[in-house]
Design a protein around this motif. Structure first.
Motif, PDB file in Angstrom:
ATOM      1  N   LEU A  33       0.889  -1.203   0.100  1.00 33.08           N
ATOM      2  CA  LEU A  33      -0.038  -0.079   0.081  1.00 33.08           C
ATOM      3  C   LEU A  33       0.801   1.174  -0.235  1.00 33.08           C
ATOM      4  CD1 LEU A  33      -2.721   1.383   0.335  1.00 33.08           C
ATOM      5  CD2 LEU A  33      -2.453   1.281   2.897  1.00 33.08           C
ATOM      6  N   ARG A  37       0.709   3.459  -3.307  1.00 35.15           N
ATOM      7  CA  ARG A  37      -0.260   4.466  -2.948  1.00 35.15           C
ATOM      8  C   ARG A  37       0.336   5.843  -2.354  1.00 35.15           C
ATOM      9  NH1 ARG A  37      -5.060   4.457  -5.485  1.00 35.15           N
ATOM     10  NH2 ARG A  37      -6.076   5.155  -3.545  1.00 35.15           N
ATOM     11  N   ASP A  54      -5.208  11.524   2.605  1.00 33.59           N
ATOM     12  CA  ASP A  54      -5.515  10.596   1.653  1.00 33.59           C
ATOM     13  C   ASP A  54      -4.763   9.270   2.370  1.00 33.59           C
ATOM     14  OD1 ASP A  54      -7.091  11.771  -0.109  1.00 33.59           O
ATOM     15  OD2 ASP A  54      -5.619  12.251  -1.418  1.00 33.59           O
ATOM     16  N   ASN A  55      -3.510   9.402   2.678  1.00 35.16           N
ATOM     17  CA  ASN A  55      -2.699   8.322   3.382  1.00 35.16           C
ATOM     18  C   ASN A  55      -3.384   7.839   4.880  1.00 35.16           C
ATOM     19  OD1 ASN A  55      -0.951   8.913   1.271  1.00 35.16           O
ATOM     20  ND2 ASN A  55       0.672   9.590   2.721  1.00 35.16           N
ATOM     21  N   ARG A  57      -6.414   7.990   5.548  1.00 39.98           N
ATOM     22  CA  ARG A  57      -7.697   7.342   5.302  1.00 39.98           C
ATOM     23  C   ARG A  57      -7.516   5.943   4.891  1.00 39.98           C
ATOM     24  NH1 ARG A  57      -9.257  12.684   2.865  1.00 39.98           N
ATOM     25  NH2 ARG A  57     -10.864  13.635   4.141  1.00 39.98           N
ATOM     26  N   GLU A  58      -6.634   5.603   3.999  1.00 42.13           N
ATOM     27  CA  GLU A  58      -6.325   4.604   3.823  1.00 42.13           C
ATOM     28  C   GLU A  58      -5.728   3.699   4.775  1.00 42.13           C
ATOM     29  OE1 GLU A  58      -3.918   5.152   0.275  1.00 42.13           O
ATOM     30  OE2 GLU A  58      -5.583   5.104  -1.116  1.00 42.13           O
ATOM     31  N   LEU A  59      -4.945   4.132   5.755  1.00 41.07           N
ATOM     32  CA  LEU A  59      -4.635   3.594   6.921  1.00 41.07           C
ATOM     33  C   LEU A  59      -5.562   3.338   7.780  1.00 41.07           C
ATOM     34  CD1 LEU A  59      -1.156   5.477   7.644  1.00 41.07           C
ATOM     35  CD2 LEU A  59      -1.379   3.035   7.062  1.00 41.07           C
ATOM     36  N   HIS A  60      -6.628   4.184   7.892  1.00 39.33           N
ATOM     37  CA  HIS A  60      -7.811   3.829   8.658  1.00 39.33           C
ATOM     38  C   HIS A  60      -8.663   2.727   8.260  1.00 39.33           C
ATOM     39  CE1 HIS A  60     -11.767   4.233  10.372  1.00 39.33           C
ATOM     40  NE2 HIS A  60     -12.308   4.408   9.043  1.00 39.33           N
ATOM     41  N   GLU A  61      -8.766   2.690   6.959  1.00 40.45           N
ATOM     42  CA  GLU A  61      -9.711   1.610   6.170  1.00 40.45           C
ATOM     43  C   GLU A  61      -9.071   0.306   6.384  1.00 40.45           C
ATOM     44  OE1 GLU A  61      -9.901   3.093   2.320  1.00 40.45           O
ATOM     45  OE2 GLU A  61     -11.230   4.720   2.802  1.00 40.45           O
ATOM     46  N   ALA A  62      -7.693   0.250   6.442  1.00 41.10           N
ATOM     47  CA  ALA A  62      -6.868  -1.117   6.688  1.00 41.10           C
ATOM     48  C   ALA A  62      -6.733  -1.263   8.268  1.00 41.10           C
ATOM     49  CB  ALA A  62      -5.660  -1.173   6.058  1.00 41.10           C
ATOM     50  N   THR A 102       4.073  10.831   7.216  1.00 39.92           N
ATOM     51  CA  THR A 102       2.907   9.900   7.465  1.00 39.92           C
ATOM     52  C   THR A 102       3.080   9.057   8.623  1.00 39.92           C
ATOM     53  OG1 THR A 102       2.208  10.179   5.235  1.00 39.92           O
ATOM     54  CG2 THR A 102       1.268   8.393   6.424  1.00 39.92           C
TER      55      THR A 102
END
Length: 404
Positions: A33, A37, A54-55, A57-62, A102
């Motif tokens: 990821l 990304r 954006d980073n 949010r993707e960490l949250h979703e995972a 990040t």
């Protein structure tokens, strides 16, 4: 017969002790990821000195923003004092290979969530931790203050009792990584009229909807770590209800919390150096004359040796936390933090001698990784760290919980 060429790069080349490796399957997914990304966004985020939403949010979703939380709250139960001490630290290291900023946002959030988990009430878990499962909800620590001296007996930020369970909090904080706009801040304040940090240190949870809270988004413009958005926050007579007091007075100091956070920084320094090393190897392979140069080979080999030592120190310190001697683990963590910072500096300098100035153009990550490292390692305080380790070795009184 010559051996088959093999690259000994940090990404997956070393087998860590099982208690230091973490959840390797999830970490491989995170690595993919981050490289696919996060890397394309890094230049833009540096130019903006903005929160990497954006980073994050993707960490949250995972699920990575809940790594230190309990399974009941949707977390992975990865904490130094839990059965898995490594996954959250290896996650910081993995993200730092591409985006140290990040990674620091991830580190601070997970440290704050861990503190809320252990010191918070069931009501506070429902108010402040449960939302982390449903949406991007970031936590920040707000301890740093302009002019605050190391070892000060009180913060300049104060909490004054108003009666009826309410408190008035006033002060100025800076380097509040993650800010307040997307969640909460754990503010370090001193109770008015109480002497000694072990007695007056009170953590207060502040949210952006409370009157008197002001975030200065334009203040944060450093040379490096520009993606680790860390604004200045002003608190002007903020009325805080009793439900927002975190822990008893002195709980942070008495619980030795500062000493638990050393390895988060070590993970970032190590990951940054590994990212620079990986990228530089790829760059050098495009120049056969460089690859064949014995001096280039020697410098790459020396960088590899420094990384190997730093990796060993980092993973040894994680294992030490499983042995139930907190002071020894803190000292080991301080040594690992200093080792990783020094190794990272040395590795970056060696790599920069090899690549040429074109590799430092903005279109490439190496220059940004170097600036991030030089900014972030100012947190180490090598002199104070070495003094503390020396005091311990010589049988003198020492404090292994301090960051500097």
């Amino acid at each position: 017969m010559p051996a088959t060429p093999k690259t000994l790069a940090p990404r997956g080349a070393q087998a860590a002790p099982s208690s230091a490796a973490g959840d390797t399957r999830r970490l491989r997914e995170l690595d993919a990821l981050v490289r696919e990304r996060f890397a394309p966004r890094e230049r833009r985020l540096h130019e903006q000195a903005a929160l990497p939403l954006d980073n994050l949010r993707e960490l949250h979703e995972a699920g990575w923003l809940r790594t230190t939380l309990s399974a009941a709250l949707g977390g992975a139960d990865s904490r130094l004092d839990a059965g898995d001490p490594a996954t959250y630290l290896q996650a910081v290291r993995t993200v730092a290979r591409v985006s140290p900023g990040t990674a620091h946002c991830l580190q601070v959030h997970n440290h704050a969530a861990w503190t809320l988990l252990e010191l918070g009430t069931p009501e506070q878990h429902a108010l402040f931790l449960a939302p982390m499962r449903e949406r991007l909800f970031l936590a920040s620590f707000m301890g740093s203050e302009p002019g605050l001296k190391l070892g000060a007996a009180a913060f300049q930020t104060t909490a004054r009792a108003l009666g009826g369970g309410e408190w008035s909090v006033s002060g100025r904080k800076y380097y509040a990584t993650n800010g307040l706009r997307h969640g909460l801040g754990i503010v370090f304040a001193s109770l008015e009229g109480v002497q000694g940090l072990q007695h007056n240190h009170q953590m207060v949870i502040v949210t952006p909807d409370l009157p008197g809270v002001h975030e200065d988004a334009d203040w944060y413009r450093p040379g490096g770590m520009r993606v680790a958005y860390s604004p200045q926050v002003v608190l002007e007579g903020v009325r805080v209800p009793r439900s927002h007091l975190l822990g008893a007075p002195g709980a942070y100091v008495g619980g030795r919390w500062q000493g638990r956070f050393h390895l988060g920084f070590a993970a970032n320094y190590l990951g940054t150096a590994e990212g620079a090393y990986d990228w530089t190897l790829d760059w050098l392979r495009a120049f056969p004359e460089k690859v064949a140069d014995p001096f280039v080979q020697a410098h790459v080999g020396e960088a590899r040796v420094r990384l190997h030592a730093a990796q060993a120190a980092f993973e040894r310190a994680i294992v030490d936390w499983t042995r139930h001697d907190a002071v020894d683990a803190e000292l080991s963590s301080m040594a690992a933090k200093s080792t990783c910072a020094s190794a990272a500096q040395d590795v970056l300098q060696r790599l920069l001698r090899l690549v040429g100035s074109t590799a430092l153009f903005d279109e490439h990550p190496l220059g940004r990784l170097g600036r991030d490292l030089q900014t972030h390692i100012l947190h180490v305080g090598h002199d104070r760290t070495h003094q503390t380790l020396g005091q311990a070795a010589l049988g003198e009184a020492f404090d292994s919980t301090r960051q500097k």
